[in-house]
Scaffold this active site. Structure first.
Site, short mmCIF file in Angstrom:
data_model
loop_
_atom_site.label_atom_id
_atom_site.label_comp_id
_atom_site.label_asym_id
_atom_site.label_seq_id
_atom_site.Cartn_x
_atom_site.Cartn_y
_atom_site.Cartn_z
N ARG A 16 -8.24 -0.73 -10.99
CA ARG A 16 -7.86 -2.14 -10.92
C ARG A 16 -8.81 -3.02 -11.75
NH1 ARG A 16 -5.90 -2.96 -4.60
NH2 ARG A 16 -3.86 -1.98 -4.90
N LYS A 32 10.30 4.62 6.42
CA LYS A 32 11.27 3.87 7.21
C LYS A 32 12.26 3.08 6.35
CE LYS A 32 8.33 3.26 11.27
NZ LYS A 32 7.73 2.26 12.20
N GLY A 39 2.12 2.76 -3.16
CA GLY A 39 0.87 3.50 -3.04
C GLY A 39 0.94 5.00 -3.21
N GLY A 69 2.96 -3.95 -2.51
CA GLY A 69 3.77 -4.95 -1.83
C GLY A 69 4.46 -5.89 -2.79
#
Length: 403
Positions: free
Chosen positions: A44, A204, A360, A383
């Protein structure tokens, strides 16, 4: 349709006069993993270097701000000191660590900067006002600089003081990393080369509802992986043993499959499944057809027949977006499906396809295999990329100055 970086000013839209000698506040994403105070992965940090160097080459005074972890107040172990040290090494010049985020000391330090100086503010989440996007705090940050650059795609989906609030007080543009993220994914969603395939994994259905609903309107084929497989299988009336199932999402799963059929979208579920006693087992018990999952076992990965089929499903794809693993990737015994998809997509890239990976675990798979540079784009924001794929507007992008 969410705003793209193409409709917002980028760093290259700033004139030399807007940068030379000016204090430029750069929101970066330096939320790096630490172990015993040492950075274990500087990806990053490296991702924002093009933006920092561009500003330094134009004689700007660069003030960097970022969060690290989830501190409760001024937590010393979540200081950005290791980041300042690593940045100094990468840039070949001193990066001064400010003693705080705002306040008189910080103001004095930034006011005294010379062109080419780099100052890193302390962890912006030391202040609860950051996540609350309090205007007074955002204004304090803005008063340190004359121009604002957002290069933190990983936090662009958060309406925080340093990602959105500060943009109300300064000329605000996208850095190279943020621009690339929005540009590459925006083009893939709005004008993809076809066939366009999305691979959506994860545990999920509930966490990917918006993504699935949005992509069904855009793709030619939709591949389902991860734990959510079993909610779709049960929705078709199949027995799934002890596999993860969201009972309250069975109707939704049926609706999504129906919508895909109505739109002519190929909805790809596995042909075979690896089954085990638990996700922590050292090996699979067996590989079974999707209609023969034993009552006392759970599905943990896709099987070899499915991997063969995915080679065909992806074989002529011109655009592929991948978010989420195919199985329990964190357990090496159940990582083969995810690793196989990574290799197939790397091969597609070599044949000219646009391949984008976000999330991720799927990013971790690509990086652990040394394949990251064999994809068109590896997203830095889990996200944020998820919300972008949902078609949502990202506050950190929406707040930037329009072209």
């Amino acid at each position: 349709m969410p705003a793209t970086a193409l409709s917002k000013r980028s760093i290259e839209d700033l004139s030399q006069g807007e940068l030379a000698g000016k204090r430029v506040l750069v929101r970066a994403d330096f939320n790096v993993p630490l172990k015993d105070g040492q950075i274990t992965d500087d990806t990053r940090i490296r991702a924002t270097l093009p933006t920092i160097r561009y500003l330094l080459d134009r004689n700007a005074k660069v003030i960097l701000t970022s969060h690290l972890g989830r501190p409760k107040g001024k937590t010393p172990e979540l200081s950005l000191a290791p980041v300042a040290k690593r940045l100094s090494e990468l840039l070949g010049r001193e990066v001064k660590l400010a003693p705080d985020v705002v306040g008189d000391q910080v103001k004095a330090l930034t006011q005294g900067m010379q062109p080419g100086d780099v100052v890193l503010l302390e962890n912006v989440r030391w202040y609860p006002e950051e996540e609350k996007n309090e205007p007074a705090f955002a204004k304090q940050l803005a008063e340190l600089a004359e121009v604002y650059v957002n290069d933190a795609f990983g936090t662009a989906h958060r309406a925080h003081a340093s990602t959105a609030g500060v943009a109300a007080y300064l000329p605000s543009v996208a850095g190279f990393l943020l621009h690339k993220e929005i540009d590459v994914m925006g083009k893939a969603l709005s004008a993809p080369e076809r066939p366009f395939v999305a691979i959506i994994g994860g545990s999920k259905v509930s966490s990917k509802i918006g993504v699935l609903q949005n992509l069904i309107d855009k793709v030619d084929r939709l591949v389902i992986g991860g734990g959510m497989i079993f909610t779709f299988l049960k929705a078709q009336g199949l027995e799934v043993g002890k596999s993860l199932v969201e009972e309250d999402k069975l109707d939704l799963a049926r609706e999504l499959m129906k919508k895909a059929k109505e739109k002519g979208v190929e909805f790809v579920l596995p042909d075979d499944i690896l089954v085990a006693k638990s996700i922590t087992s050292e090996a699979a018990e067996d590989t079974v057809s999707i209609d023969a999952i034993p009552a006392d076992l759970m599905g943990v990965d896709v099987g070899p027949l499915t991997i063969d089929r995915l080679s065909k499903v992806l074989g002529d794809a011109k655009t592929v977006i991948w978010n989420g693993p195919m199985g329990v990737f964190e357990n090496p015994a159940f990582a083969e499906g995810t690793r196989a998809v990574a290799q197939i997509l790397a091969d597609r890239t070599a044949h000219g396809a646009i391949t984008i990976v976000g999330g991720g675990d799927s990013v971790a798979a690509v990086e652990s295999m040394g394949l990251a540079d064999q994809f068109t784009h590896v997203s830095t924001g889990g996200g944020a990329s998820l919300e972008f794929l949902e078609g949502l507007e990202l506050p950190g992008v929406a707040a930037l100055s329009a072209k």
